[in-house]
Design an enzyme around this catalytic site. Structure first.
Site, PDB file in Angstrom:
ATOM      1  N   TYR A 214      88.804   0.403  35.790  1.00  0.00           N
ATOM      2  CA  TYR A 214      88.537   0.981  34.457  1.00  0.00           C
ATOM      3  C   TYR A 214      89.777   1.075  33.588  1.00  0.00           C
ATOM      4  O   TYR A 214      89.706   1.548  32.467  1.00  0.00           O
ATOM      5  CB  TYR A 214      87.852   2.355  34.584  1.00  0.00           C
ATOM      6  CG  TYR A 214      88.514   3.326  35.543  1.00  0.00           C
ATOM      7  CD1 TYR A 214      89.699   3.970  35.212  1.00  0.00           C
ATOM      8  CD2 TYR A 214      87.944   3.600  36.783  1.00  0.00           C
ATOM      9  CE1 TYR A 214      90.294   4.867  36.090  1.00  0.00           C
ATOM     10  CE2 TYR A 214      88.529   4.487  37.669  1.00  0.00           C
ATOM     11  CZ  TYR A 214      89.706   5.124  37.312  1.00  0.00           C
ATOM     12  OH  TYR A 214      90.300   5.993  38.188  1.00  0.00           O
ATOM     13  N   LYS A 215      90.928   0.640  34.128  1.00  0.00           N
ATOM     14  CA  LYS A 215      92.162   0.699  33.331  1.00  0.00           C
ATOM     15  C   LYS A 215      92.323  -0.631  32.594  1.00  0.00           C
ATOM     16  O   LYS A 215      91.544  -0.957  31.720  1.00  0.00           O
ATOM     17  CB  LYS A 215      93.337   1.030  34.243  1.00  0.00           C
ATOM     18  CG  LYS A 215      93.192   2.374  34.948  1.00  0.00           C
ATOM     19  CD  LYS A 215      94.360   2.619  35.873  1.00  0.00           C
ATOM     20  CE  LYS A 215      94.191   3.879  36.684  1.00  0.00           C
ATOM     21  NZ  LYS A 215      94.317   5.116  35.906  1.00  0.00           N
TER      22      LYS A 215
ATOM     23  N   PHE B  44     100.856   8.544  42.873  1.00  0.00           N
ATOM     24  CA  PHE B  44      99.743   9.228  42.199  1.00  0.00           C
ATOM     25  C   PHE B  44      99.144  10.255  43.180  1.00  0.00           C
ATOM     26  O   PHE B  44      98.890   9.925  44.334  1.00  0.00           O
ATOM     27  CB  PHE B  44      98.698   8.192  41.777  1.00  0.00           C
ATOM     28  CG  PHE B  44      97.650   8.753  40.876  1.00  0.00           C
ATOM     29  CD1 PHE B  44      97.905   8.924  39.526  1.00  0.00           C
ATOM     30  CD2 PHE B  44      96.413   9.139  41.375  1.00  0.00           C
ATOM     31  CE1 PHE B  44      96.935   9.453  38.683  1.00  0.00           C
ATOM     32  CE2 PHE B  44      95.440   9.673  40.543  1.00  0.00           C
ATOM     33  CZ  PHE B  44      95.707   9.830  39.186  1.00  0.00           C
TER      34      PHE B  44
ATOM     35  N   ARG C 175     103.144   8.938  27.662  1.00  0.00           N
ATOM     36  CA  ARG C 175     102.890   7.550  28.102  1.00  0.00           C
ATOM     37  C   ARG C 175     102.224   6.741  26.998  1.00  0.00           C
ATOM     38  O   ARG C 175     101.285   7.209  26.340  1.00  0.00           O
ATOM     39  CB  ARG C 175     101.967   7.530  29.323  1.00  0.00           C
ATOM     40  CG  ARG C 175     102.575   8.079  30.578  1.00  0.00           C
ATOM     41  CD  ARG C 175     101.722   7.730  31.784  1.00  0.00           C
ATOM     42  NE  ARG C 175     100.298   8.058  31.593  1.00  0.00           N
ATOM     43  CZ  ARG C 175      99.354   7.785  32.468  1.00  0.00           C
ATOM     44  NH1 ARG C 175      99.650   7.140  33.589  1.00  0.00           N
ATOM     45  NH2 ARG C 175      98.101   8.113  32.247  1.00  0.00           N
TER      46      ARG C 175
ATOM     47  N   ASP D 219      98.833  -0.006  45.932  1.00  0.00           N
ATOM     48  CA  ASP D 219      97.917   0.462  44.895  1.00  0.00           C
ATOM     49  C   ASP D 219      98.248  -0.314  43.616  1.00  0.00           C
ATOM     50  O   ASP D 219      99.348  -0.199  43.075  1.00  0.00           O
ATOM     51  CB  ASP D 219      98.092   1.982  44.683  1.00  0.00           C
ATOM     52  CG  ASP D 219      97.073   2.560  43.703  1.00  0.00           C
ATOM     53  OD1 ASP D 219      96.576   1.803  42.831  1.00  0.00           O
ATOM     54  OD2 ASP D 219      96.788   3.764  43.781  1.00  0.00           O
TER      55      ASP D 219
HETATM   56  C1  LIG Z   1      97.634   4.856  40.685  1.00  0.00           C
HETATM   57  C2  LIG Z   1      96.274   5.433  40.790  1.00  0.00           C
HETATM   58  N1  LIG Z   1      95.658   5.437  41.989  1.00  0.00           N
HETATM   59  C3  LIG Z   1      94.445   5.980  42.138  1.00  0.00           C
HETATM   60  C4  LIG Z   1      93.772   6.545  41.077  1.00  0.00           C
HETATM   61  C5  LIG Z   1      92.458   7.236  41.300  1.00  0.00           C
HETATM   62  O1  LIG Z   1      91.389   6.451  41.189  1.00  0.00           O
HETATM   63  P1  LIG Z   1      89.895   6.993  41.456  1.00  0.00           P
HETATM   64  O2  LIG Z   1      89.726   8.239  40.637  1.00  0.00           O
HETATM   65  O3  LIG Z   1      89.052   5.872  40.953  1.00  0.00           O
HETATM   66  O4  LIG Z   1      89.740   7.238  42.878  1.00  0.00           O
HETATM   67  C6  LIG Z   1      94.352   6.534  39.813  1.00  0.00           C
HETATM   68  C7  LIG Z   1      93.630   7.103  38.661  1.00  0.00           C
HETATM   69  O5  LIG Z   1      94.092   7.206  37.562  1.00  0.00           O
HETATM   70  C8  LIG Z   1      95.647   5.976  39.669  1.00  0.00           C
HETATM   71  O6  LIG Z   1      96.265   5.991  38.488  1.00  0.00           O
END
Ligand SMILES: Cc1ncc(COP(=O)(O)O)c(C=O)c1O
Length: 409
Positions: free
Chosen positions: A221-222, A126, A368, A196
């Site tokens: 939040y997911k 990501f 997705r 992660d």
């Molecule tokens: C795999 C992954 N890591 C990190 C994040 C970013 O998280 P944040 O915006 O809360 O820092 C996301 C956001 O969608 C994500 O999908």
């Protein structure tokens, strides 16, 4: 191919079916983005009301001594049960990006005396994780390197590698990595493993301690349904805690924050991963969602998630040859969302959303579909698959209004 009636029968026999009533879900919508933003738990407004009206409204600053001060660790303990972590290994704070910054820095601090100042990251990670890993590595005089994981295997690792950031489930493809094997391979080469969990927590079992993971971060939040912008979590393996140094050093990580000392002394426990004042109101949404998880079992959720992704993919591929399935279908390496590829993915996604099938687009050509097992039914997976095939076959996506890009895709 399975029929719609068979799906209705599966829902009738599903012991998790009643959990759907724990959420507010708009009628006529099949919500397939719980992997991006989970829906509102029905009990969340009451939790927010309690914090805002009963605590903030009635107690004002007294709220800190009432319960607020311990929210980060209290919620950390609750999340620990979902990710195979022990007491005192998880705390809730800040965003995933910020927590990743803390642990990448901490990992490199542990390794730099051995000249290990390179941070590896899985190619295709990501973007925020890449940016964080790269910027932290640069700040300590090192650099970040992309490493391709092929068939669950690491490539040759460069000399000087101190830590590696990996995503348990890939946000784009939905591929699940073998945490135990990869962590062991990294440890065998003296590298710390940072995971992660944003796309796995709440959808499948995670065994951080068992897999000997060093550090981990993840969103709430997911699949954890805590609400937009709800605070993230961070995990530190207990044996690493004492040597984990966090940047920046903030007062909430101090051993005695209210001594107001001009010099910093890190807390002995997981609070050392905090920085500043926690988002107390946002924490209420996470409690509401974790209550629902407490009433079920993650192994059962995983079984249902696999059944839903199987069903959706089976119906799409049996009735259309216009899309490629990107997600690996082997359950050992499949997360909880399915990604399909089509050259006109963007307008197809817009047309699906218009039909009430809420999914998203990931550049350049991915669609997705997240299957959150807490509230989705088999019939939803079936209807969504039929809609995908129908939108492609009928070419309704060619309507020019579906080509217009929105800010958030
Ligand atoms: C795999 C992954 N890591 C990190 C994040 C970013 O998280 P944040 O915006 O809360 O820092 C996301 C956001 O969608 C994500 O999908």
């Amino acid at each position: 191919v399975v029929t719609r009636d068979a799906c209705i029968a599966r829902d009738a026999a599903d012991e998790l079916a009643a959990l759907r009533n724990s959420f507010t879900l708009p009628p006529n919508m099949i919500y397939l983005l719980g992997n991006s933003l989970g829906p509102l738990p029905r009990s969340a407004p009451a939790h927010f009301q309690r914090v805002v009206q009963d605590e903030w409204g009635a107690h004002l600053i007294g709220g800190w001594n009432l319960s607020w001060y311990d929210e980060p660790t209290r919620l950390g303990e609750r999340i620990a049960t979902l990710i195979g972590a022990g007491p005192g290994e998880v705390v809730v704070a800040d965003s995933t990006s910020i927590n990743l910054m803390k642990v990448v820095y901490a990992a490199i601090e542990q390794q730099r005396s051995d000249g290990r100042i390179l941070v590896g990251y899985e190619a295709g990670l990501f973007p925020t994780d890449i940016y964080v890993a790269s910027s932290v590595a640069r700040s300590v005089g090192g650099s970040a390197v992309a490493l391709d994981i092929v068939d669950g295997e690491l490539p040759d690792l460069p000399d000087g590698l101190g830590a590696m950031v990996l995503s348990h489930v890939d946000y784009r493809s939905g591929r699940l990595l073998g945490m135990r094997a990869l962590t062991k391979q990294l440890h065998d080469r003296g590298v710390l493993a940072i995971w992660d969990l944003s796309h796995s927590v709440g959808a499948l079992p995670v065994q951080l301690d068992d897999c000997e993971a060093d550090y981990a971060v993840g969103c709430t939040y997911k699949y954890l349904n805590a609400g937009p912008g709800a605070p993230a979590f961070v995990f530190v393996r207990d044996r690493l805690l004492a040597s984990t140094r966090v940047l920046p050093e903030g007062w909430f990580a101090h051993r005695e924050p209210f001594a107001m000392s001009p010099s910093f002394a890190a807390s002995d426990d997981i609070r050392r991963l905090l920085v500043g004042t926690p988002s107390v109101v946002a924490c209420a949404g996470l409690h509401a969602s974790l209550d629902i998880f407490d009433s079920t079992d993650i192994a059962k959720l995983r079984a249902k998630s696999l059944a839903l992704t199987d069903l959706f993919t089976e119906v799409v591929t049996a009735t259309s040859s216009d899309v490629d399935v990107v997600t690996p279908m082997d359950p050992d390496v499949r997360g909880s969302h399915i990604t399909l590829r089509h050259e006109s993915a963007y307008p197809i996604v817009r047309a699906l959303i218009d039909r009430g099938v809420v999914c998203d687009f990931r550049a350049p050509d991915g669609m997705r579909f997240g299957f959150a097992p807490l509230y989705l039914r088999h019939v939803d997976a079936y209807d969504a698959a039929v809609a995908v095939v129908d939108v492609i076959r009928s070419e309704t996506w060619r309507d020019p209004r579906y080509a217009m890009r929105e800010t958030v895709t």
